[in-house]
Design a protein around this motif. Structure first.
Motif, PDB file in Angstrom:
ATOM      1  N   ARG A  62       0.844  -1.195   0.000  1.00 63.54           N
ATOM      2  CA  ARG A  62       0.000   0.000   0.000  1.00 63.54           C
ATOM      3  C   ARG A  62       0.875   1.238   0.000  1.00 63.54           C
ATOM      4  O   ARG A  62       1.226   1.783   1.041  1.00 63.54           O
ATOM      5  N   VAL A  63       1.262   1.693  -1.210  1.00 66.88           N
ATOM      6  CA  VAL A  63       2.093   2.877  -1.322  1.00 66.88           C
ATOM      7  C   VAL A  63       1.245   4.133  -1.302  1.00 66.88           C
ATOM      8  O   VAL A  63       1.596   5.140  -0.726  1.00 66.88           O
ATOM      9  N   THR A  64       0.105   4.108  -1.932  1.00 59.41           N
ATOM     10  CA  THR A  64      -0.802   5.252  -1.915  1.00 59.41           C
ATOM     11  C   THR A  64      -2.121   4.822  -1.302  1.00 59.41           C
ATOM     12  O   THR A  64      -2.434   3.632  -1.211  1.00 59.41           O
ATOM     13  N   ALA A  65      -2.925   5.750  -0.931  1.00 55.42           N
ATOM     14  CA  ALA A  65      -4.194   5.460  -0.244  1.00 55.42           C
ATOM     15  C   ALA A  65      -5.342   5.486  -1.244  1.00 55.42           C
ATOM     16  O   ALA A  65      -5.603   6.517  -1.849  1.00 55.42           O
ATOM     17  N   LYS A  66      -6.012   4.306  -1.423  1.00 55.00           N
ATOM     18  CA  LYS A  66      -7.287   4.159  -2.108  1.00 55.00           C
ATOM     19  C   LYS A  66      -7.262   4.420  -3.610  1.00 55.00           C
ATOM     20  O   LYS A  66      -8.161   4.028  -4.304  1.00 55.00           O
ATOM     21  N   LYS A  67      -6.229   5.082  -4.167  1.00 58.22           N
ATOM     22  CA  LYS A  67      -6.276   5.354  -5.599  1.00 58.22           C
ATOM     23  C   LYS A  67      -4.958   4.949  -6.246  1.00 58.22           C
ATOM     24  O   LYS A  67      -3.915   4.883  -5.609  1.00 58.22           O
ATOM     25  N   SER A  68      -5.009   4.700  -7.550  1.00 54.37           N
ATOM     26  CA  SER A  68      -3.847   4.250  -8.289  1.00 54.37           C
ATOM     27  C   SER A  68      -2.865   5.401  -8.484  1.00 54.37           C
ATOM     28  O   SER A  68      -3.255   6.562  -8.599  1.00 54.37           O
ATOM     29  N   ASN A  69      -1.568   5.057  -8.545  1.00 55.22           N
ATOM     30  CA  ASN A  69      -0.517   6.033  -8.800  1.00 55.22           C
ATOM     31  C   ASN A  69       0.008   5.780 -10.213  1.00 55.22           C
ATOM     32  O   ASN A  69       0.702   4.796 -10.471  1.00 55.22           O
ATOM     33  N   VAL A  70      -0.348   6.670 -11.159  1.00 52.34           N
ATOM     34  CA  VAL A  70      -0.019   6.454 -12.566  1.00 52.34           C
ATOM     35  C   VAL A  70       1.488   6.410 -12.777  1.00 52.34           C
ATOM     36  O   VAL A  70       2.014   5.561 -13.506  1.00 52.34           O
ATOM     37  N   GLY A  71       2.202   7.338 -12.153  1.00 51.46           N
ATOM     38  CA  GLY A  71       3.664   7.373 -12.314  1.00 51.46           C
ATOM     39  C   GLY A  71       4.311   6.085 -11.829  1.00 51.46           C
ATOM     40  O   GLY A  71       5.185   5.523 -12.505  1.00 51.46           O
ATOM     41  N   ARG A  72       3.857   5.615 -10.668  1.00 48.97           N
ATOM     42  CA  ARG A  72       4.419   4.370 -10.131  1.00 48.97           C
ATOM     43  C   ARG A  72       4.075   3.192 -11.028  1.00 48.97           C
ATOM     44  O   ARG A  72       4.905   2.309 -11.272  1.00 48.97           O
ATOM     45  N   ASP A  73       2.860   3.151 -11.543  1.00 46.43           N
ATOM     46  CA  ASP A  73       2.445   2.047 -12.411  1.00 46.43           C
ATOM     47  C   ASP A  73       3.317   1.975 -13.668  1.00 46.43           C
ATOM     48  O   ASP A  73       3.676   0.888 -14.118  1.00 46.43           O
ATOM     49  N   LYS A  74       3.669   3.140 -14.216  1.00 46.79           N
ATOM     50  CA  LYS A  74       4.521   3.154 -15.425  1.00 46.79           C
ATOM     51  C   LYS A  74       5.927   2.654 -15.108  1.00 46.79           C
ATOM     52  O   LYS A  74       6.524   1.888 -15.875  1.00 46.79           O
ATOM     53  N   ILE A  75       6.485   3.091 -13.971  1.00 50.23           N
ATOM     54  CA  ILE A  75       7.819   2.626 -13.584  1.00 50.23           C
ATOM     55  C   ILE A  75       7.786   1.122 -13.334  1.00 50.23           C
ATOM     56  O   ILE A  75       8.740   0.394 -13.680  1.00 50.23           O
ATOM     57  N   MET A  76       6.685   0.617 -12.752  1.00 48.95           N
ATOM     58  CA  MET A  76       6.587  -0.815 -12.491  1.00 48.95           C
ATOM     59  C   MET A  76       6.573  -1.610 -13.790  1.00 48.95           C
ATOM     60  O   MET A  76       7.119  -2.723 -13.842  1.00 48.95           O
ATOM     61  N   LYS A  77       6.019  -1.053 -14.843  1.00 48.90           N
ATOM     62  CA  LYS A  77       6.043  -1.735 -16.136  1.00 48.90           C
ATOM     63  C   LYS A  77       7.447  -1.751 -16.716  1.00 48.90           C
ATOM     64  O   LYS A  77       7.836  -2.705 -17.404  1.00 48.90           O
TER      65      LYS A  77
END
Length: 818
Positions: A107-122
């Motif tokens: 749980r890095v952010t609360a309740k909502k997706s983090n677009v920047g983090r999602d892109k780095i994870m890809k």
């Protein structure tokens, strides 16, 4: 009742003896220790332990079957079955970084997706594929590094660079020339995973003092952000967590700042910031190519705190996309600097990578301990070569600077100028006679001699009274880096009317293999305990008179293996008949000299040290040692030979030692030293040949790898002496977790030591902890520390003390003394 009690005792004893030791080491994917990893028995929460700084853990378990769980932040949990029998068990476990699916659950952010983090994870999901350092390759590299020095106290008459000959103004060198330092390197680099590198420098050119410049070679530091940690030992005190890694996803915050189209691709600019500056030290931006999930470029800055020299450091990297699946480093720009009082140093290193070959054909043993080679031809390349190979254009200011430097160099190399300079240097002045010493240089023969000044000649405080000691130095250097260095001194004592003197000569006959021949002839006072506390070294019973001939040979037989041999013949005499100045004995207590009959001693010393897989850079006539990941093993043997030249000594001594300095992940730097020594025979042994254990100094924190802070007894020994020392500098990793504490740049240090002296059944052990901070001192780094020490043993009562230390950072090795 007695029977029940007896049965209960038997049951308790049996239960206690049925427990066995489970131990082992926890490491990561690179076999580095995972300090702080947790180990526990599944479904039995009270049976747990934590790995120490070396990744080592211990746990006592009853005989039986268990399921163990091994866990560490950012790594996949691992379970293991254990059948505990009647023997101790060692279980080593390797943990691997979390999979992205597991990282997503954090749980890095609360309740909502983090677009920047999602892109780095890809990007991280295909990191192994796009990482160019996962494939063998060759590449050409051009590096240009510059330093601009500005004086904050502005000079109104300061001139800007011009095309005018810098020496036309009455031969004076304009100030602007010394403000710019410039260096260029052109090289060919070979690489094979996991970390094999070979750098061939084809050309090297420096203008001015380039010691402040960073990344002048590719073998010391590799800014590879596709690894979990960046190990930049000559730049940063701790490894740096990469934001393009699974553990980095947890260590950093990510925010999509901007999204735009470029060359048919959608580019996402993602802001990076640390969650906790104690473990993550980068901030800036990463540009990601959407759908391909490749890194286009990055711009990251290191937070100030653990930088060794510089006040700031910025890394910019541009990548070219190869085959839509590989991020190939095209350009790297490093911007860094530091301020010293009224001078500001602003540096920039640009590196351009070209002509990649990902299907190289390396010859057998292409990669070895020699990681870089620079030939003499590389230093002699002319301007036409540089014009052809230079891939980053020089600025107008840099062109004018190079022309001016070349003009000055040509002027300075003229014989008339050199003779005039030498005439000024060799001129005898009153200040030289009184304070600096009288020098004479012959540049053509590359030699220089010096007569000591009157200030250095006077020795008002000395054993057996004040003395005068005129001295003479001589130095010569050859083109191939061979050197001859000597020092001669004659000494006269006023109180006893005695003459003393010594002369030593040091010839470096093989610079590449560290070959030295040293010869010394001495008639002077000598000491019994040369390595002792400051409260003991000056005592009269520590001194004797010796006439000594010493011959020493040192040589590196093969890479990392250094050997030496020493032959010493000494005539030893007591100083019992000398007069002393005893007026200060009331305030500074002293004692009587040691009384003994004169005798002769012939002693041989042999020794060797070996550091496996020592990496080095080859220069035309010398080698630059870069270090090793392995410990250094040493052996020393001393033999006192009887009857040779009336020698009265007859003894043999052997000592073994191991030392190492290493980093533990992101939690700091550790050093240890362990030794064991013993006289194999002592048929005829005299006071100067015994082995003494160093006392501790009052208030002063002596080097904890070679001394104890709470040992206050002088013991001379012939039997076994075993020592072990350990010290760890956290480099801020622990204290930085306290809010705003990183700005103080204070680090935590802890360690300890133990010693056993068999002859006296003496056991000594101590633990220490303290705080340290680095300060600027001119262009050097000074470290000041304050420490608390607790000592105990079987012969002393527990004691405690406070101590301080001062240390200077070694500019060559970028290491402290401990």
């Amino acid at each position: 009742m007695k029977i029940l009690t007896f049965l209960l005792v038997i049951l308790i004893i049996r239960t206690g003896f049925s427990q066995r030791l489970l131990s082992g080491y926890i490491t990561n994917e690179n076999n580095l220790p995972l300090a702080g990893a947790e180990i526990f028995v599944k479904n039995v929460t009270e049976l747990r332990t934590v790995a120490d700084a070396q990744g080592y853990y211990e746990m006592y378990l009853n005989v039986g079957e268990y399921y163990l769980v091994f866990t560490a932040d950012g790594y996949q949990d691992r379970e293991a079955y254990l059948g505990m029998r009647d023997n101790d068990v060692q279980r080593d476990i390797q943990l691997f970084p979390m999979k992205l699916s597991e990282v997503q659950e954090v749980r890095v952010t609360a309740k909502k997706s983090n677009v920047g983090r999602d892109k780095i994870m890809k990007v991280v999901a295909q990191r192994e594929q796009l990482n160019p350092w996962n494939y063998p390759h060759e590449v050409d590299v051009y590096i240009k590094a510059t330093e601009q020095r500005e004086n904050t106290a502005k000079n109104k008459n300061e001139q800007a660079p011009t095309d005018q000959d810098p020496l036309e103004n009455q031969g004076k060198i304009p100030e602007w020339i010394n403000k710019l330092q410039l260096m260029e390197v052109e090289l060919h680099r070979s690489f094979a995973p996991p970390n094999q590198v070979k750098e061939i420098r084809n050309a090297y050119k420096s203008h001015g003092d380039v010691s402040q410049l960073y990344y002048t070679t590719t073998v010391k530091s590799n800014f590879n952000f596709f690894e979990n940690l960046l190990h930049l030992d000559d730049l940063h005190q701790t490894p740096i967590a990469s934001p393009i890694s699974a553990p980095g996803i947890i260590a950093y915050k990510y925010k999509l700042e901007e999204k735009y189209e470029e060359n048919g691709y959608m580019i996402s600019k993602i802001k990076i910031s640390p969650r906790n500056t104690a473990t993550s030290t980068l901030e800036g931006f990463i540009w990601v190519i959407d759908t391909l999930w490749l890194v286009q470029k990055l711009d990251l800055t290191m937070n100030k705190g653990n930088l060794l020299i510089y006040d700031y450091f910025r890394i910019e990297q541009d990548y070219q996309i190869q085959g839509d699946s590989l991020c190939v480093l095209k350009k790297q720009v490093l911007t860094y600097g530091v301020k010293y009082k009224n001078q500001v140093s602003q540096c920039k290193t640009e590196a351009l990578f070209s002509n990649y070959n990902f299907q190289p054909s390396f010859v057998k043993r292409h990669f070895n301990s020699e990681v870089a080679l620079t030939t003499q031809e590389a230093y002699e390349r002319d301007s036409s070569y540089w014009e052809q190979k230079r891939t980053i254009a020089l600025t107008e200011e840099e062109i004018k600077f190079i022309r001016a430097k070349d003009s000055i160099r040509d002027y300075f190399n003229r014989k008339e100028y050199l003779d005039s300079i030498d005439a000024v240097f060799n001129k005898v002045t009153l200040l030289k006679v009184l304070w600096f010493g009288v020098d004479h240089r012959n540049r053509e023969l590359k030699q220089q001699w010096t007569i000591g000044s009157l200030a250095s000649t006077a020795q008002p405080i000395y054993i057996a009274g004040p003395r005068v000691a005129p001295s003479f130095d001589y130095f010569k250097k050859w083109k191939d880096e061979r050197t001859l260095d000597s020092y001669t001194r004659i000494s006269y004592g006023f109180l006893n009317g005695d003459w003393k003197g010594d002369s030593w000569w040091k010839y470096r006959f093989d610079p590449f293999h560290f070959g030295f021949l040293r010869v010394a002839l001495t008639h002077d006072f000598d000491v019994i305990r040369g390595f002792d506390a400051i409260t003991q070294i000056y005592k009269r019973d520590n001194f004797f008179e010796s006439t000594k001939l010493n011959i020493n040979l040192e040589y590196e037989l093969f890479n990392g293996f250094y050997a030496y041999a020493n032959s010493q013949f000494t005539k030893r005499r007591s100083i019992e008949g000398y007069d002393f100045l005893d007026g200060i004995d009331q305030s500074l207590p002293n004692n009587d000299p040691l009384a003994f009959n004169p005798y002769d001693a012939y002693i041989l010393n042999f020794g060797a040290s070996y550091t496996p897989k020592q990496r080095y850079m080859r220069e035309p006539y010398r080698k630059v040692v870069l270090g090793s990941a392995y410990p250094t093993f040493s052996v020393h043997y001393e033999r006192g030979l009887p009857h040779i030249w009336n020698s009265a000594v007859d003894h043999a001594y052997l000592q073994l030692e191991v030392t190492q300095n290493f980093k533990i992940g992101t939690i700091g730097t550790s050093s240890y030293r362990a030794s064991i020594g013993k006289f194999l025979s002592s048929r005829a042994i005299y006071e100067p040949d015994y082995k003494f254990q160093r006392r501790s100094d009052p208030l002063w924190f002596s080097n904890p790898l070679y001394s104890f802070q709470g040992f206050d007894t002088t013991l001379r020994t012939t039997d076994y002496v075993m020592q072990a020392h350990y010290i760890h500098h956290d480099n801020g990793a622990i204290l930085n977790k306290i809010p705003y504490f990183k700005k103080t740049r204070v680090g935590l240090v802890a360690g300890g030591g133990a010693m056993y002296i068999k002859e006296y059944n003496w056991q000594h052990y101590e633990v220490l902890a303290g705080l340290e901070r680095n300060f600027k001192m001119s262009r050097r780094r000074l470290r000041i520390g304050i420490y608390g020490v607790v000592s105990d043993g079987n012969q002393i009562e527990p004691t405690s003390a406070w101590k301080i230390s001062f240390a200077i950072l070694d500019d060559r090795s970028m290491k402290w003394n401990f």
